[in-house]
Design an enzyme around this catalytic site. Structure first.
Site, PDB file in Angstrom:
ATOM      1  N   HIS A  59      12.551  42.843  82.987  1.00 13.59           N
ATOM      2  CA  HIS A  59      12.802  42.122  81.735  1.00 13.59           C
ATOM      3  C   HIS A  59      14.296  41.940  81.493  1.00 13.59           C
ATOM      4  O   HIS A  59      14.746  40.842  81.135  1.00 13.59           O
ATOM      5  CB  HIS A  59      12.179  42.886  80.570  1.00 13.59           C
ATOM      6  CG  HIS A  59      12.548  42.326  79.225  1.00 13.59           C
ATOM      7  ND1 HIS A  59      11.841  41.307  78.618  1.00 13.59           N
ATOM      8  CD2 HIS A  59      13.563  42.638  78.369  1.00 13.59           C
ATOM      9  CE1 HIS A  59      12.400  41.006  77.456  1.00 13.59           C
ATOM     10  NE2 HIS A  59      13.450  41.803  77.283  1.00 13.59           N
ATOM     11  N   GLU A  60      15.063  43.003  81.699  1.00 12.31           N
ATOM     12  CA  GLU A  60      16.511  42.907  81.472  1.00 12.31           C
ATOM     13  C   GLU A  60      17.164  41.957  82.477  1.00 12.31           C
ATOM     14  O   GLU A  60      18.094  41.231  82.135  1.00 12.31           O
ATOM     15  CB  GLU A  60      17.155  44.286  81.530  1.00 12.31           C
ATOM     16  CG  GLU A  60      16.665  45.248  80.453  1.00 12.31           C
ATOM     17  CD  GLU A  60      16.756  44.681  79.049  1.00 12.31           C
ATOM     18  OE1 GLU A  60      17.621  43.826  78.787  1.00 12.31           O
ATOM     19  OE2 GLU A  60      15.937  45.088  78.199  1.00 12.31           O
ATOM     20  N   HIS A  89      20.999  33.807  81.569  1.00  8.86           N
ATOM     21  CA  HIS A  89      22.440  33.581  81.498  1.00  8.86           C
ATOM     22  C   HIS A  89      22.911  32.722  82.668  1.00  8.86           C
ATOM     23  O   HIS A  89      23.689  31.775  82.495  1.00  8.86           O
ATOM     24  CB  HIS A  89      23.163  34.927  81.490  1.00  8.86           C
ATOM     25  CG  HIS A  89      24.621  34.825  81.181  1.00  8.86           C
ATOM     26  ND1 HIS A  89      25.514  35.846  81.412  1.00  8.86           N
ATOM     27  CD2 HIS A  89      25.375  33.815  80.660  1.00  8.86           C
ATOM     28  CE1 HIS A  89      26.722  35.476  81.046  1.00  8.86           C
ATOM     29  NE2 HIS A  89      26.665  34.247  80.590  1.00  8.86           N
TER      30      HIS A  89
END
Length: 236
Positions: A100-101, A108
């Site tokens: 998820h991170e 980005h």
């Protein structure tokens, strides 16, 4: 005074209760799926690194972060910060959080519009979240006394700032859900997890997302309440 309003405390209490219940459920889910060990034997850090590599991202580092459920992506330092339990462990919960991170890092890298919009709002939200309720409380207090005009405008300014904070919580929702969707798609397409492990990862991220939903709805409830107090002509 707002502090003396029973409806204020009812809303605060309800938000706190629901938030506590969802957070407790998330914690229990994380602990449960922490016992579902990965057959591939990869740690959260290794999962994160592989997902970065598979997405052609080589300028982001995976680092260990102290604390529990302190995982986050730092776009300024370009680091995927994983809590110690996620960084070192080799289970479905760790895989879900790590992926998820990295999903945020992929957002980005691909200039995901909602993430960019959310990032631009951060400096303003840092100010609005600190000042909004102070202005509202002082403004309503003054409006009940001799400084009615000044108090009203202070309260309205606080309301606008609180509205910005509320908007931020709702903009966060698609960002978080998109990161989870990217994570789950990668875990599935790359056959990183077994069917049981994947189900655990999916359930973990579902409950994590609900914490953001509760925060957004709680902020909206407070915004409506403040609006009724400021624009509804209440003078209790």
């Amino acid at each position: 005074m707002l502090y003396g309003d029973i409806y204020y405390w009812i809303i605060i209490g309800a938000i706190a209760l629901v938030s506590f219940a969802v957070s407790a459920r998330l914690k229990s889910k994380f602990e449960y799926y922490s016992k579902v060990h990965l057959r591939n034997g990869m740690s959260g850090a290794e999962i994160a690194q592989k997902m970065l590599n598979d997405n052609g991202i080589y300028d982001v580092r995976v680092v260990s972060e102290r604390g529990h459920l302190t995982d986050h992506y730092n776009p300024l330092k370009k680091t995927v910060n994983l809590s110690e339990a996620v960084y070192n462990q080799r289970n479905a919960a760790a895989a879900a959080v790590a992926a998820h991170e990295v999903g945020h890092a992929v957002q980005h890298a691909t200039a995901y519009s909602m993430l960019a919009f959310r990032s631009k709002m951060v400096p303003l939200v840092n100010v609005s979240s600190n000042l909004s309720q102070i202005l509202i409380f002082i403004g309503i207090s003054l409006a009940l006394g001799a400084q009615m005009g000044l108090g009203y405008y202070m309260a309205v300014a606080g309301f606008i700032l609180y509205a910005i904070t509320t908007l931020f919580t709702f903009i966060t929702l698609p960002v978080e859900y998109d990161a989870s969707n990217r994570a789950l798609a990668w875990l599935k397409n790359k056959n990183m997890l077994t069917q049981q492990e994947y189900a655990g990862a999916e359930d973990s991220l579902k409950w994590a997302a609900r914490t953001y939903v509760v925060a957004a709805l709680g902020s909206l409830a407070m915004l409506v309440y403040f609006g009724l107090r400021i624009f509804g002509g209440s003078r209790d």
